[in-house]
Scaffold this active site. Structure first.
Site, PDB file in Angstrom:
ATOM      1  N   HIS A  46      -3.848  -6.186  13.259  1.00 20.48           N
ATOM      2  CA  HIS A  46      -4.889  -5.170  13.434  1.00 20.48           C
ATOM      3  C   HIS A  46      -6.210  -5.901  13.648  1.00 20.48           C
ATOM      4  CE1 HIS A  46      -7.923  -2.279  12.257  1.00 20.48           C
ATOM      5  NE2 HIS A  46      -8.070  -2.806  11.064  1.00 20.48           N
ATOM      6  N   ASP A  77       2.949 -17.258  -6.593  1.00 20.15           N
ATOM      7  CA  ASP A  77       2.561 -17.125  -5.188  1.00 20.15           C
ATOM      8  C   ASP A  77       2.593 -18.491  -4.537  1.00 20.15           C
ATOM      9  OD1 ASP A  77       0.982 -16.633  -2.668  1.00 20.15           O
ATOM     10  OD2 ASP A  77       0.784 -14.657  -3.607  1.00 20.15           O
ATOM     11  N   ILE A  91      -3.318  -8.161  -4.220  1.00 21.68           N
ATOM     12  CA  ILE A  91      -3.917  -7.035  -4.941  1.00 21.68           C
ATOM     13  C   ILE A  91      -2.868  -6.212  -5.681  1.00 21.68           C
ATOM     14  CG2 ILE A  91      -3.824  -5.419  -2.998  1.00 21.68           C
ATOM     15  CD1 ILE A  91      -6.779  -5.808  -5.434  1.00 21.68           C
ATOM     16  N   TYR A 114     -13.408   1.988  12.873  1.00 22.19           N
ATOM     17  CA  TYR A 114     -14.172   2.165  11.638  1.00 22.19           C
ATOM     18  C   TYR A 114     -15.191   1.038  11.535  1.00 22.19           C
ATOM     19  CZ  TYR A 114     -11.026  -1.367   9.542  1.00 22.19           C
ATOM     20  OH  TYR A 114     -10.306  -2.508   9.263  1.00 22.19           O
ATOM     21  N   VAL A 134       1.744  -1.726   0.668  1.00 19.91           N
ATOM     22  CA  VAL A 134       0.673  -1.122  -0.121  1.00 19.91           C
ATOM     23  C   VAL A 134      -0.657  -1.699   0.343  1.00 19.91           C
ATOM     24  CG1 VAL A 134      -0.232  -0.717  -2.427  1.00 19.91           C
ATOM     25  CG2 VAL A 134       2.235  -0.949  -2.092  1.00 19.91           C
ATOM     26  N   TYR A 185      32.187  25.686   6.868  1.00 18.93           N
ATOM     27  CA  TYR A 185      32.285  24.235   6.995  1.00 18.93           C
ATOM     28  C   TYR A 185      33.601  23.851   7.639  1.00 18.93           C
ATOM     29  CZ  TYR A 185      28.403  24.070   3.680  1.00 18.93           C
ATOM     30  OH  TYR A 185      27.187  24.229   3.072  1.00 18.93           O
ATOM     31  N   ASP A 238      17.097  20.551  -5.735  1.00 20.44           N
ATOM     32  CA  ASP A 238      18.007  21.664  -6.015  1.00 20.44           C
ATOM     33  C   ASP A 238      19.282  21.449  -5.218  1.00 20.44           C
ATOM     34  OD1 ASP A 238      16.898  22.196  -3.516  1.00 20.44           O
ATOM     35  OD2 ASP A 238      16.687  24.349  -3.866  1.00 20.44           O
ATOM     36  N   GLY A 279      25.831  20.484  -1.857  1.00 20.22           N
ATOM     37  CA  GLY A 279      24.788  20.629  -0.842  1.00 20.22           C
ATOM     38  C   GLY A 279      23.480  20.127  -1.421  1.00 20.22           C
ATOM     39  N   THR A 310      -4.345  -9.240   1.422  1.00 17.18           N
ATOM     40  CA  THR A 310      -5.452  -9.024   0.489  1.00 17.18           C
ATOM     41  C   THR A 310      -6.617  -9.959   0.790  1.00 17.18           C
ATOM     42  OG1 THR A 310      -3.920  -8.348  -1.243  1.00 17.18           O
ATOM     43  CG2 THR A 310      -6.113  -9.025  -1.947  1.00 17.18           C
ATOM     44  N   SER A 311      -6.310 -11.157   1.222  1.00 21.60           N
ATOM     45  CA  SER A 311      -7.340 -12.184   1.387  1.00 21.60           C
ATOM     46  C   SER A 311      -8.314 -11.872   2.508  1.00 21.60           C
ATOM     47  CB  SER A 311      -6.685 -13.547   1.640  1.00 21.60           C
ATOM     48  OG  SER A 311      -5.803 -13.883   0.584  1.00 21.60           O
TER      49      SER A 311
END
Length: 818
Positions: A224, A34, A13, A258, A357, A651, A550, A564, A45-46
Site C-alpha cells: 500500500h 521476534d 502491535i 487519506y 490485524v 431433500y 440456531d 440444518g 507495525t514499524s
C-alpha cells in the site's frame, strides 16, 4: 492451577498488546519472540501510519477499535504520546459519498461513537489546507486519531515485562513443537522454548507460519503506497516536534486517499493503485533492520502514485507548491472480507492465531484474545473474525488471492449491503442451477453458493398482482439497488398459491453414532430425545448463554440425525465437542445433497399426487420427517416452513436434484406454481417472526431476549450455557417495527431513536406484501411497549415506525398446520 506457559510469536502491535492483556489477567509466564530487533521489528507495525477510526460497518470491529482508542489514550511513554486524538474528518466530494457519510453517521450513532456531520465551511475551518469548493460535507469523529504504534508497542511491552513477561528479539522461530495433538513449544535457530500455548501474531508472515502446523490462515500480504511531502509553508512552526499533528486525519475516499500531518509535512496514503500482493519469501529480513530499511517497506513506485498526487493537489492546493519527498510501498495483511483472523487451531490444541490485524483494532483484538484464551470465551461476538468462518473452497490459494485483492480495491469504495463479489463466481452451484438460469434468475452469492434473488420469468406475475390490488411503492435509488419489485410478487404468490425455493445452500450435517443423542442434548437447548421422525428447532449457546446459532435437527434413526445449520462455524463448534471415544461421527453432507422448499396453501395439492406418503395432518404432522419417494426419487420429507406456510423441505441426492425439480414443477403447473427467490424468502420469514442467526442474534444475545425462549427445554437436565442464562440480564429485546409510510424502506444497521435519543438499531428488514409496508427487526429497550412510535435514521432522512408484536402473519399457526 498454575498459569500456562505462553509463547507469542511476533512482537508487533498485536503480540505486545496481547502480552500486556494476558499478564494483566494473571498469566505472567509469557515469552514474546521476534526475528527482528525490539521494538521496531520490521513488520507492518514499524511503518504503520497509525490511523484509528472507530466507525465500521461491523459492530464488532467498531467495538475493537473503540477499545484501542481507550487503551492507547491511557498509555504513557517517555518520548511522548501514544495516541493523539486529533479527530477524523471523512470528506464527501460527490452526492453519493455524502449519502454514504450519513449511513456511517447512523452506524456511529447506533454504537455510541461521538460524531457530527459538518458542512463545507466547518470542514475548511477544521482543516485550512482544504479546497472548500471541492467538498460537499464531512463526518467529524472527534475521538478518532493517530496511534504512535512503536511507542504503544514499547509502553505495553514494558508493562508486561514488569509483570514477568520476557521479550526476545533476533529469535527466528523455525517450527512449532507438538505432541499428541497439543503444543509443546517452539523451535528457534538457537533452541527450543517450551510452551503450553503458542500464539501466531506474525502479521503478514502469518500465512507462511500457519503452514508449519497444517493451518491455512487466509490472508494476503499486500503493498500500500504511502508518501510524505516536502514542508508545507502554512504549517511551518504550527506543530511542535512533540505534538507532530494537530489537524484531523482526512479521508478523501472518493479518490482512495487519506492524509495526516508529520510536523510541517503531509503524509498521503493511497488505495487507488493496482493491488500489489507480495511474496514474503522474497522479503529481505536477514540484513540489519532500521526504521528506514525494513522488509515490510518496499521500493516506492512513483508511476502508481501519479493520479494520487493530482487528486491531492486538487483537494489540498498548497501541496502543489511542493512535491513528494519520500515514499514507500508498505506491506499490510488483507483478507477476503476485510476482517481479522482469530481463534484456536482445531487440530492442534494450544495453537492460537491473531492475524490480519491493523493498528486500528490491535488492542481490542488483544483484549478479546486474552478473554478467549483465559476464560474460554471472548467478550464480544467474534463470528465475523473467527478463524473457521470460511468454507473449505474459500481456502485455496487462488480464492484467497482474488478475494483479498478485491478487498484492497474496495477499501474506500461505497459498498451496498447486497453488492456481490465479482470473482470468483459459480464456485458452488445447486443441482437446480440450470433450471433457475432458464427462468432468468438474478443470482446473489453467499457462502460461495449462487442463490436466486428473484426470477425475471415472474415479471408477468407482478402485472397480475398489481392488477389485483397489490401496491409496490417506488424505492429510492439506494434501496432499489440489487432489488426488483418482482420479489414482492413472488412473496405474495407464496402466500396465496404455491412456490418452490432452492434451499440447497442451507448447511447440512449428518451426526451419527451411539453418542450422537447425548452430544446433541449437551450442545443444544431443546429436547432432543424424541421419537424417530421428529424435527426440532433448537439453539446452540456459548458458555455465557449467548446464541451461537440456531439449528433444525431431524431424527432419522435412533442414532442418525440430520442437522440444518448456518455454516462452517457450526461444524467447527460441534467438531470441537465430539467425544474422544469415537462414538459420534460428524459429516458435512451439504454438497452431496440438495433441498427444494415447497410452500404455500396449495403445496399439498402439488406434492400429494407425486408421493405414496400420507401428507394429511394425521399422516405427517408439522415438525415431523419421513423417508419416502417423490416421483420415484428417494427423498426425505420434513414438514417445516421458514416462510410460515404449509409445505415441506424435500431433500434428495445432488444427482437426483434436476429430476426432482422437474417433477415438482410439472405437477405444480395446474396450481400456478412459481420458483421464488431469496428476497421474497427474507420478507416472508420476517412476517412470520423468524430470526436469522448472525444478523438478528449473536452471542451478545440470550434466547429469551431474542424471542426464542420457547426453544429452551423445560426438563432439569443440563446443556451448554444453561447455568449462565439465569445470571444474564437482558436490557434489550429483539422487536418488530412496522414503518408508517408504505414507501419507507430500511436495509439494516440503522439507528432507532425515541424522543430524540438513540435506543437501538435495526438488524434486518424486508418489505411485506402482506401488510403493505416495510417490517424490520431491531434491538430495543425491553421495557419499550408495543405501539411506541420510533424514529429510524435512513440516509439523509428520518422514517417513522411503530413497535408491534410479532409474528405479523398467522400468530396462531393455523396456516402452517392446515
Amino acid at each position: 492451577m498454575a498459569a500456562p506457559k505462553v509463547v507469542i510469536v511476533g512482537a508487533g502491535i498485536v503480540g505486545t498488546s496481547l502480552a500486556d492483556e494476558l499478564t494483566q489477567r494473571g498469566w505472567t509466564d509469557v515469552t514474546v519472540l521476534d526475528r527482528g530487533p525490539l521494538f521496531a521489528t520490521g513488520g507492518s507495525t514499524s511503518h504503520a501510519p497509525g490511523l484509528v477510526f472507530a466507525t465500521n460497518p461491523s459492530k464488532t470491529m467498531t467495538a475493537l477499535a473503540s477499545y484501542t482508542i481507550e487503551k492507547f489514550s491511557a498509555l504513557a511513554h517517555p518520548d511522548g504520546w501514544c495516541f493523539n486524538p486529533v479527530g477524523g474528518l471523512e470528506l464527501a466530494t460527490t452526492p453519493e459519498r455524502w449519502e454514504d457519510l450519513h449511513r456511517k453517521a447512523g452506524w456511529a450513532a447506533a454504537r455510541g461513537v461521538e460524531h457530527r456531520l459538518v458542512d463545507p465551511a466547518e470542514c475548511a475551518a477544521m482543516h485550512p489546507l482544504l479546497e472548500r469548493d471541492a467538498v460537499l460535507g464531512g463526518l467529524h469523529t472527534p475521538n478518532d486519531g493517530l496511534a504512535k504504534a512503536l511507542r504503544a508497542v514499547e509502553a505495553q511491552a514494558r508493562r508486561a515485562m514488569a509483570r514477568g513477561a520476557e521479550f526476545r528479539g533476533g529469535q527466528e522461530v523455525v517450527d512449532v513443537v507438538e505432541a499428541n495433538g497439543e503444543v509443546r513449544g517452539v523451535r528457534t535457530t538457537t533452541g527450543v522454548v517450551d510452551a503450553d500455548i503458542v500464539v501466531c501474531c506474525t502479521g503478514f508472515w502469518g500465512r507462511e507460519f500457519g503452514r508449519r502446523v497444517g493451518l491455512t490462515i487466509p490472508l494476503v500480504p499486500m503493498a500500500h503506497q504511502y508518501a510524505i511531502t516536502t514542508p508545507v509553508d502554512s504549517r511551518r512552526g504550527v506543530n511542535s516536534a512533540l505534538a507532530e499533528a494537530t489537524l484531523p486525519i482526512l479521508r478523501h475516499q472518493d479518490r482512495d486517499l487519506y492524509y495526516r500531518e508529520h510536523g510541517d509535512r503531509i503524509g498521503i496514503g493511497y488505495y487507488g493503485h493496482r493491488p500489489m500482493p507480495s511474496d514474503v519469501g522474497d522479503l529481505d529480513h536477514d540484513t540489519a533492520i532500521t526504521l528506514a530499511d525494513m522488509p515490510s517497506k518496499l521500493m516506492f513506485t512513483p508511476e502508481d502514485f501519479d493520479d494520487a498526487w493530482q487528486h491531492s493537489v486538487a483537494l489540498l492546493p498548497e501541496l502543489g507548491n511542493g512535491k513528494v519527498e519520500e515514499g514507500f510501498n508498505g506491506i499490510f495483511s488483507f483478507t477476503a472480507d476485510g476482517h481479522s483472523v482469530m481463534g484456536e487451531h482445531r487440530d492442534l490444541a494450544g495453537f492460537w492465531v491473531a492475524e490480519a490485524v491493523w493498528v486500528t483494532h490491535s488492542a481490542g483484538v488483544a483484549k478479546t484474545m486474552a478473554e478467549w484464551m483465559i476464560d474460554g470465551i471472548p467478550g464480544v461476538d467474534v463470528h465475523e473474525t473467527d478463524l473457521y468462518r470460511f468454507e473449505d473452497d474459500a481456502l485455496t490459494d487462488d480464492f484467497i488471492l482474488t478475494t483479498s485483492s478485491q478487498a484492497f480495491v474496495e477499501v474506500y469504495d461505497i459498498i451496498h449491503p447486497h453488492d456481490q463479489r465479482k470473482a470468483p463466481r459459480n464456485v458452488r452451484l445447486s443441482p437446480f442451477h440450470d433450471r433457475e438460469a432458464e427462468l432468468g434468475a438474478e443470482f446473489w452469492e453467499s457462502g460461495l453458493w449462487e442463490r436466486p434473488a428473484w426470477y425475471e420469468a415472474n415479471r408477468p406475475l407482478l402485472d397480475q398482482k398489481l392488477a389485483d390490488g397489490l401496491v409496490v411503492p417506488e424505492r429510492d435509488s439506494w434501496s432499489a439497488r440489487h432489488w426488483s419489485p418482482v420479489s414482492v410478487a413472488e412473496a405474495a404468490h407464496t402466500r396465496s398459491h404455491v412456490a418452490m425455493y432452492d434451499m440447497t445452500p442451507l448447511t447440512r450435517f449428518e451426526l451419527s453414532g451411539p453418542g450422537a443423542l447425548a452430544l446433541l442434548q449437551h450442545l443444544t437447548t431443546n429436547k432432543m430425545d424424541k421419537s424417530v421422525g421428529s424435527v426440532t428447532y433448537t439453539l446452540m449457546l456459548d458458555e455465557k448463554g449467548g446464541i451461537r446459532s440456531d439449528l433444525t435437527v431431524a431424527r432419522l434413526a435412533d442414532d442418525v440425525f440430520q442437522v440444518g445449520a448456518n455454516g462452517p462455524l457450526d461444524f467447527d463448534w460441534i467438531n470441537r465437542h465430539l467425544p474422544a471415544d469415537g462414538s459420534v461421527v460428524l459429516r458435512d453432507i451439504t454438497t452431496a445433497t440438495c433441498c427444494l422448499g415447497l410452500w404455500g396453501p396449495l403445496a399439498r395439492d402439488v406434492l400429494a399426487p407425486l408421493t405414496p406418503a400420507d401428507l394429511t395432518n394425521d399422516g405427517l404432522r408439522y415438525f415431523r420427517a419421513l423417508t419416502t419417494t417423490v416421483a420415484g426419487i428417494p427423498v426425505t420429507l420434513m414438514r417445516v416452513s421458514y416462510v410460515g406456510e404449509l409445505g415441506w423441505e424435500i431433500y434428495t441426492s445432488a444427482a437426483d436434484g434436476p429430476a426432482l425439480w422437474d417433477a415438482v414443477a410439472a405437477a405444480g403447473d395446474l396450481h400456478g406454481i412459481i420458483a421464488a427467490g431469496r428476497i421474497a424468502f427474507n420478507s416472508l420469514r420476517i412476517e412470520k417472526g423468524y430470526r436469522a442467526a448472525g444478523s438478528d442474534m449473536t452471542t451478545e444475545h440470550t434466547p429469551a431476549a431474542a424471542g426464542l425462549g420457547f426453544a429452551i427445554r423445560k426438563t432439569a437436565d443440563d446443556f451448554l450455557g444453561r447455568a449462565a442464562l439465569a445470571e444474564r440480564d437482558a436490557p434489550n429485546t429483539l422487536r418488530t417495527l412496522r414503518f408508517v409510510d408504505p414507501a419507507a424502506v430500511v436495509l439494516g444497521k440503522e439507528p432507532v431513536s425515541v424522543g430524540g435519543r438513540v435506543v437501538g438499531y435495526v438488524t434486518s428488514a424486508g418489505w411485506s406484501a402482506t401488510v403493505g409496508a416495510c417490517l424490520a427487526y431491531a434491538w430495543l429497550p425491553a421495557d419499550l411497549p408495543d405501539d411506541t412510535s420510533v424514529d429510524v435514521a435512513y440516509q439523509t432522512t428520518h422514517r417513522t415506525a411503530v413497535v408491534i408484536a410479532d409474528p405479523v402473519v398467522d400468530p396462531q399457526m393455523t396456516r402452517i398446520r392446515r
